[in-house]
Design a protein around this motif. Sequence first.
Motif, PDB file in Angstrom:
ATOM      1  N   LEU A 103      24.479  70.621 -22.627  1.00  0.00           N
ATOM      2  CA  LEU A 103      24.051  69.945 -23.852  1.00  0.00           C
ATOM      3  C   LEU A 103      23.716  68.477 -23.619  1.00  0.00           C
ATOM      4  CD1 LEU A 103      23.536  70.127 -26.868  1.00  0.00           C
ATOM      5  CD2 LEU A 103      25.984  69.670 -27.258  1.00  0.00           C
ATOM      6  N   PRO A 104      24.550  67.678 -22.935  1.00  0.00           N
ATOM      7  CA  PRO A 104      24.145  66.285 -22.666  1.00  0.00           C
ATOM      8  C   PRO A 104      22.865  66.197 -21.846  1.00  0.00           C
ATOM      9  CG  PRO A 104      26.497  66.574 -22.272  1.00  0.00           C
ATOM     10  CD  PRO A 104      25.922  67.933 -22.470  1.00  0.00           C
ATOM     11  N   ALA A 105      22.680  67.121 -20.890  1.00  0.00           N
ATOM     12  CA  ALA A 105      21.453  67.088 -20.089  1.00  0.00           C
ATOM     13  C   ALA A 105      20.231  67.370 -20.950  1.00  0.00           C
ATOM     14  CB  ALA A 105      21.557  68.103 -18.958  1.00  0.00           C
ATOM     15  N   ALA A 165      28.477  60.392 -16.117  1.00  0.00           N
ATOM     16  CA  ALA A 165      27.871  59.634 -15.018  1.00  0.00           C
ATOM     17  C   ALA A 165      26.628  60.335 -14.486  1.00  0.00           C
ATOM     18  CB  ALA A 165      28.907  59.446 -13.901  1.00  0.00           C
ATOM     19  N   ALA A 166      26.668  61.665 -14.360  1.00  0.00           N
ATOM     20  CA  ALA A 166      25.507  62.402 -13.850  1.00  0.00           C
ATOM     21  C   ALA A 166      24.315  62.282 -14.803  1.00  0.00           C
ATOM     22  CB  ALA A 166      25.884  63.865 -13.646  1.00  0.00           C
ATOM     23  N   VAL A 167      24.564  62.404 -16.097  1.00  0.00           N
ATOM     24  CA  VAL A 167      23.473  62.298 -17.069  1.00  0.00           C
ATOM     25  C   VAL A 167      22.882  60.899 -17.051  1.00  0.00           C
ATOM     26  CG1 VAL A 167      22.932  62.352 -19.532  1.00  0.00           C
ATOM     27  CG2 VAL A 167      24.342  64.159 -18.520  1.00  0.00           C
ATOM     28  N   ARG A 168      23.745  59.885 -16.956  1.00  0.00           N
ATOM     29  CA  ARG A 168      23.239  58.508 -16.938  1.00  0.00           C
ATOM     30  C   ARG A 168      22.397  58.240 -15.688  1.00  0.00           C
ATOM     31  NH1 ARG A 168      27.648  55.887 -16.103  1.00  0.00           N
ATOM     32  NH2 ARG A 168      27.105  55.374 -13.955  1.00  0.00           N
ATOM     33  N   ASP A 169      22.881  58.710 -14.538  1.00  0.00           N
ATOM     34  CA  ASP A 169      22.130  58.489 -13.303  1.00  0.00           C
ATOM     35  C   ASP A 169      20.798  59.240 -13.312  1.00  0.00           C
ATOM     36  OD1 ASP A 169      24.179  56.895 -12.426  1.00  0.00           O
ATOM     37  OD2 ASP A 169      25.123  58.446 -11.192  1.00  0.00           O
TER      38      ASP A 169
END
Length: 779
Positions: free
Chosen positions: A761-763, A669-673
């Motif tokens: 890594l996702p960030a 959710a944080a990466v998407r936002d």
Amino acid sequence: MRAAARWTQAHLRAHRPAAVLIVLATAGITISLLLATALFAYATDPWQRVFTQSSGAHVWIHTQAGTATGSLAELDEVRATSGPFRTVRTTASLQPGGAKATVELRGAARRPATASPQIVAGRWLDAGTDAGATKGIVLDSSVARAMWAKPGDTLALSGIAAHLRVVGVADTAEVAFRAGESPGVGWVLPETLAASDAGRDQRGRTIGLQLTDPADTDYVVQRAVTRLGADQITDVSTWRQAKAEAEGDNQLLGRLLGLFGLGALLAAALAVGGAISTRIRGHLRDISVLKAIGFTPGQVVRMFLALHLGLALLGVALGALLTQGLGTLVPGRIGEAMALWHRLPEHAWLPLVISGGVVVFIGSATCLAAWRAGRVPPVPVARAATVTGSRTSGLTRRALGLRIPPALVLGWRGAFHRPLRSSAAVARLAVPLLLITIALGTWTTLDRFTSHPGNVGLPAALTARSDTLDDRELRQLLTAGPRMKAYPGAEEQALVPGQTGTITLRGLGTDAKPYPFAVVEGRAAHGPDEAVAGQGLLELLDAHVGDWVRMTVAGRPYVLHIVGRNIETADAGRVISTSLDTLLDGDTADATPSGPHPPRPDFYNLVLNHDADPGAVRDALTEASAGRLEVREVPNPADQLSAVRAVSIGLIGVLILIGLAELATTVGAAVRDRSRDLLALKAVGLTPRQITAVIVSATAFVTLAAALAGTALGLLASEWLINLQGRTSGWGTGIAQRPATGILLLVIAVAVAVAAIASALPAARAVRRRLADSASAQL
């Protein structure tokens, strides 16, 4: 229908990693719940474990010698029998030491197949080595504990000239030994039993009946009495009696593990619900497109419901199959628990209930989220035209002015600028950490019982008594050792007004040398007629510290002033303790005593130095007294809870798995936002590394808030629950021990570090995306 199926296929192809993660997370939660249930059954119901492993008998019939007990095998309801065995009732004493117990000797040429004793120490009888000059005996574990007997010890039995050597100790599912109530069981070879010169009234026969349907127990007992005759039967015991006694002994363990199991289920439920809601929120644009091309709200709801229920069913099936197929191959306690669980009656339906419960919950959470998806308008609203959060706060602006790294400031704002959504994420992450803190508090309290027993009402490690040494010789022997202090004591069973039961009136220490009670309320007893009482006694009498209570012992009245409450683990806390001087004074109300006073202390409680080994002190005292002194270890309630440590590790592992699943949801959710803000962040001059730090710090701040809340609430909940258990068990409050501050800080630091590492890594991948991709996410 075809269009919905094609969309589902296309959706799964486009989001394969996310679908795989959902399936694996659901499988992991299912495995966790099934293993937790198996471990719960393994640890909390040892009687059922022994009964299943030994193929136990549901009814035990004890008759007089010469009764045709073998005819009971012909009953239609009987599936198998154990015996019949020839028996001799005798009194066994441990040599050296003098500990005595009533034992029913059973002659067995071979180990029975039904109700087979489960060897826990030593071995079974051997006709080649245990029928010679030194004859062997296998003791039931309950009577072995009462006598402190172990393999290699020697027993002297009334009616048998030769001493018997204990070759093994075994667990059984029969009614356990209780002094003065039910005898213990010992197995010997038929030749050893034939050598007894016991009279006919001490001889008998015993047979165990294993029933096809345990519900027929009462009916089978009636048929057995009718067939054999009521005058031939001396005693009957059933599996219900044995199980009730065993459950009473493990009530505390069941409560603790039940709490952990329910908490893990709650944490799993929150994690799955959060993951599904976050996933649907991430596909609002796709839902708008579907409605724009003609999908009705009902079709959208059914499509999402079918998709997620299918993933849930696949994950549950995978988890159940892995647990059932490979669970028994896991080494250690988990494999043993699964092997036992497969043979328990509830295994036929409980895995289906657990798996079905997971699917039902996921379906319920999906229905709510899918209903929200059905209300998405067909024309997407530009997010730039809507207010998505609050304005920059004054604190944030001042932080930027103080030259705090902008990544931290923007990460803090990104973590909490949507209070409702941030609070939900913090709450979901806090639940596993709260339960882990409770588990650590339970572990620390158990360590307190074992490492500092004096603080929880167990200052004495040993109890010594002797029937052959006079009191002067006994005191000289006990005071000769520099590693301990000896306190004389005596106990009486007392009646209180208006009660038909009894309480324990105990005299420990003297006025000149008071006993070190663990007083948690009021003060210690110093003067005459003063006493301290356990929580169970105060609740029984509806009394409080400062009250006077009256009781009678063999007609002698005692009136005592309760000046304090101590932690009392014996007799459910229904104990009132005073000095031995007060107890031996007899009538404290100046009445004429009607019974003899105890001429000497009944026993001595031995308080050892911290570095003294109870086993070594016991052996030294036994050797110094030439076997005339009986020395026993004081039972520690933590001994029966040893399984809690191993099971707590497994449950903490389950909670960590659930926490990681929730953390993955939070990171996604944080990466998407933050992906929607990439253009703006780059436009104000942030480098890719700083943008990555913004996303990582936002996740870390959410985890830090959850860790602080979870550990703080866990400390309060742990102390409250443990003291509540102490109060309900009669021990009293004051037994809880908080985990060390360093351990709690380590838990918080590890949680935050894992969150930061998991989001890095996702960030970084999100930052490397093309600007056009980020721009398209603005709708």
